[in-house]
Design an enzyme around this catalytic site. Structure first.
Site, PDB file in Angstrom:
ATOM      1  N   GLU A  87      -5.759   4.334   9.105  1.00  0.00           N
ATOM      2  CA  GLU A  87      -6.315   2.982   8.037  1.00  0.00           C
ATOM      3  C   GLU A  87      -5.147   2.125   7.567  1.00  0.00           C
ATOM      4  OE1 GLU A  87      -7.091   1.239   5.521  1.00  0.00           O
ATOM      5  OE2 GLU A  87      -7.541   2.685   4.023  1.00  0.00           O
ATOM      6  N   CYS A 132      -7.335  -1.789  -0.359  1.00  0.00           N
ATOM      7  CA  CYS A 132      -7.406  -2.230   1.182  1.00  0.00           C
ATOM      8  C   CYS A 132      -9.084  -2.816   0.998  1.00  0.00           C
ATOM      9  CB  CYS A 132      -7.134  -1.407   1.932  1.00  0.00           C
ATOM     10  SG  CYS A 132      -7.864   0.299   1.599  1.00  0.00           S
TER      11      CYS A 132
END
Length: 474
Positions: free
Chosen positions: A246, A280
Site C-alpha cells: 500500500e 494516503c
C-alpha cells in the site's frame, strides 16, 4: 516509556545503534532507543519460523480468542496508547483516543470473527475415484513494515489478518514513531505463544533490509512510499517472496455543478486535513466543475482558514504538527514550487507556523492545472489544490491521469452520473458524496503505483493465505 524489543516472547534491549525519537509538537527528543542488531533480526525471524510449526496448526477458535484478548487489552489501555501516539506523532489527543483507538480495537475484533469464517471450496470428485478439496493455509513468517502516519492503526491492519490466518509476524514500525508498537509488544507477549509476534525497532537500511530479505520470511507487507515499495520489491525478488503493498495516493475529489456545496466544504475541511493531511486517502486533489468553481473556492477557503492548529493536548486543536522536520521541509518545498508557477493562488495558508514544532498552516491552493506537480505528486500534508473542469469526460480522464490509484470521491445529486463515473475511475475505492469513510468489513487497497493487496475485510484475510489443492484417491 516501553522501549524494548519483543523477540521470542521476551522483551529485550536493542543491541544496535541508538536512534532519537522526537516529539514533533516541540521538536524535543523524547528518548533514544537502540536498534535491533542483525543478529536480533535473525533471531526474531527464526523465532517466528519455529513458532509457526504450532501456531499455523491452531484452530481458528484459538486464534480468535487471542485476538479478542488483545483487542480487550488495547481498549483497557486506550488512554495510554492515545497519549503515546499523541506525543510521538503530534496527533490531537482527543482524535487519537476517540477516533483511532476504537477503530484499532474493532480491527482486531473483526479479524477474530473472520478467522472462523475462512474456508476453502467444498470437496468434490473431478476425477473418477478421487476427491479434491481446496485449502486456504497460512504462509509462514510475515515481515510487516508499518508507516509513521498511523503507527498503531497500521500495526493493527497488518497484525490482525496475518495472525488470524495462522501466520507468525515480525513487525517493524517506523523508526520515527515506534512508541505505540513497542507498548503493544509489552501487552501482547503474554497473550500469544512465544515467537508468534515479534516487534523490532530500527531504520530501513539496518533492520528493514535484513528483515525483508531473510530467507525464512515468506511474505512482506508494507504501507509506505512508492520508493520504499520499489526497494522492497527489488530487494526480495531473488527469494520470490509474496509482497503486499500500500504505497500512497493522491485522491481526486470530483465536484459536479449539482453537488451540495455545503456538504463538499464540510467534507473537505475534515477529510482533506485530518491528521494534518498525512493520509494516503486525504481529499487533496479537487476537480470542481466551472459552474461552481468560484463559489467552492471562496467557501472552502473561508472554512479551511478556521481550522485550528495547536498543542496536541488542547481539546480545541484540529491539526497537530507534521511528523518530522524533514517532512515539514518537504511539504513547504511542494507549496513553494506551486507558488512559483505564477498561476496557482494561495487562498489560505501556504507557510510554516512560527514557533516550536513541525507545524504547517492548513493550505488551499486554487487555479492548479492538470500537469502541475501539486496535482500530480503526493504532498502528504495539510495542502489541498483545486482545478476547474468542463465536463464529465474531461474530469474522468484527468482523475485517471495519475500514477496513483488508491482512493477517490464523486460529489453529485445525479445517481446515474455517480454510478457511471464511479465505474470508470481507476481507484481501489470510490466514495459518493462523502470521503475517507472506512469500515473493517470493506477492503482498502489500491491500483497502479498505489500498490496491490487489500487491508481489512475477508479479502484482506485471504491475502495472508495460500490456496492449496489436496486430492485423495479412494
Amino acid at each position: 516509556m516501553q522501549h524494548k524489543l519483543l523477540i521470542n516472547g521476551e522483551l529485550v534491549s536493542g543491541e544496535g545503534e541508538k536512534q532519537p525519537v522526537y516529539n514533533p509538537a516541540t521538536g524535543d527528543v523524547l528518548l533514544e532507543i537502540a536498534e535491533a542488531s542483525a543478529e536480533q533480526v535473525d533471531a526474531a525471524v527464526r523465532a517466528a519460523d519455529a513458532a509457526f510449526a504450532e501456531w499455523g496448526q491452531t484452530t481458528p477458535k484459538v486464534r480468535a480468542e487471542c485476538l479478542l484478548k488483545l483487542a480487550d487489552v488495547i481498549e483497557e489501555n486506550g488512554q495510554v496508547f492515545a497519549e503515546l501516539e499523541s506525543r510521538n506523532c503530534g496527533k490531537p489527543l482527543h482524535s487519537a483516543f476517540n477516533d483511532e483507538i476504537p477503530a484499532i480495537v474493532d480491527v482486531f475484533r473483526f479479524f477474530a470473527g473472520a478467522a472462523r469464517c475462512l474456508n476453502g471450496l467444498a470437496a468434490g470428485e473431478y476425477l473418477e475415484g478421487h476427491t479434491s478439496m481446496i485449502r486456504r493455509d497460512p504462509l509462514g513468517v510475515v515481515a510487516s513494515i508499518a508507516p509513521w502516519n498511523y503507527p498503531l492503526m497500521m500495526a493493527a491492519w497488518k497484525l490482525a489478518p496475518a495472525l488470524a490466518a495462522g501466520n507468525c509476524v515480525v513487525l517493524k514500525p517506523s523508526e520515527i514513531t515506534p512508541l505505540t508498537a513497542l507498548k503493544l509488544a509489552e501487552l501482547a507477549k503474554d497473550i500469544f505463544p512465544a515467537g508468534v509476534i515479534n516487534i523490532l525497532f530500527g531504520r530501513g537500511k539496518t533492520v528493514g533490509d535484513p528483515l525483508t530479505g531473510h530467507p525464512k520470511v515468506r511474505m512482506v507487507s508494507l504501507t509506505g512510499s512508492i520508493a520504499t515499495g520499489e526497494h522492497i520489491i527489488s530487494h526480495t525478488a531473488s527469494s520470490i517472496k509474496r509482497t503486499h503493498m500500500e504505497l500512497g495516493g493522491k485522491a481526486p475529489v470530483i465536484v459536479f455543478d449539482d453537488a451540495d456545496i455545503e456538504a463538499v466544504v464540510e467534507g473537505v475541511r475534515t477529510f482533506g486535513y485530518y491528521n494534518a493531511g498525512q493520509d494516503c486517502t486525504a481529499a487533496c486533489r479537487i476537480y470542481a466543475q466551472k459552474g461552481i468553481y468560484d463559489t467552492l473556492v471562496e467557501k472552502l477557503g473561508a472554512a479551511v482558514a478556521t481550522l485550528k492548529s495547536g498543542a496536541p493536548d488542547d481539546e480545541s486543536t484540529e491539526l497537530g504538527p507534521l511528523s518530522s522536520l524533514a517532512h515539514l521541509e518537504r511539504v513547504g518545498k511542494a507549496v513553494e514550487e506551486a507558488k512559483a508557477t505564477g498561476h496557482i493562488k494561495v487562498i489560505t495558508g501556504g507557510e510554516k507556523r512560527k514557533g516550536n514544532g513541525y507545524y504547517y498552516a492548513p493550505t488551499l491552493l486554487a487555479g492548479a492545472l492538470q500537469d502541475d506537480a501539486i496535482v500530480q505528486k503526493e504532498v502528504f500534508g495539510p495542502v489541498v489544490s483545486v482545478t476547474p473542469f468542463d465536463n464529465e469526460e474531461q474530469v474522468v480522464n484527468w482523475a485517471n491521469d495519475s500514477q496513483y490509484g488508491l482512493a477517490s470521491s464523486v460529489w453529485t445529486k445525479d445517481v446515474g452520473r455517480a454510478h457511471r463515473v464511479s465505474a470508470r475511475l481507476q481507484y481501489g475505492c470510490t466514495w459518493v458524496n462523502t470521503h475517507f469513510m472506512l469500515v473493517s468489513e470493506m477492503p482498502h487497497g489500491g491500483q497502479k503505483l498505489s500498490g496491490y493487496g487489500k487491508d481489512m475485510s475477508l479479502y484482506g484475510l485471504e491475502d495472508y493465505t495460500v490456496v492449496r489443492h489436496v486430492m485423495v484417491k479412494h
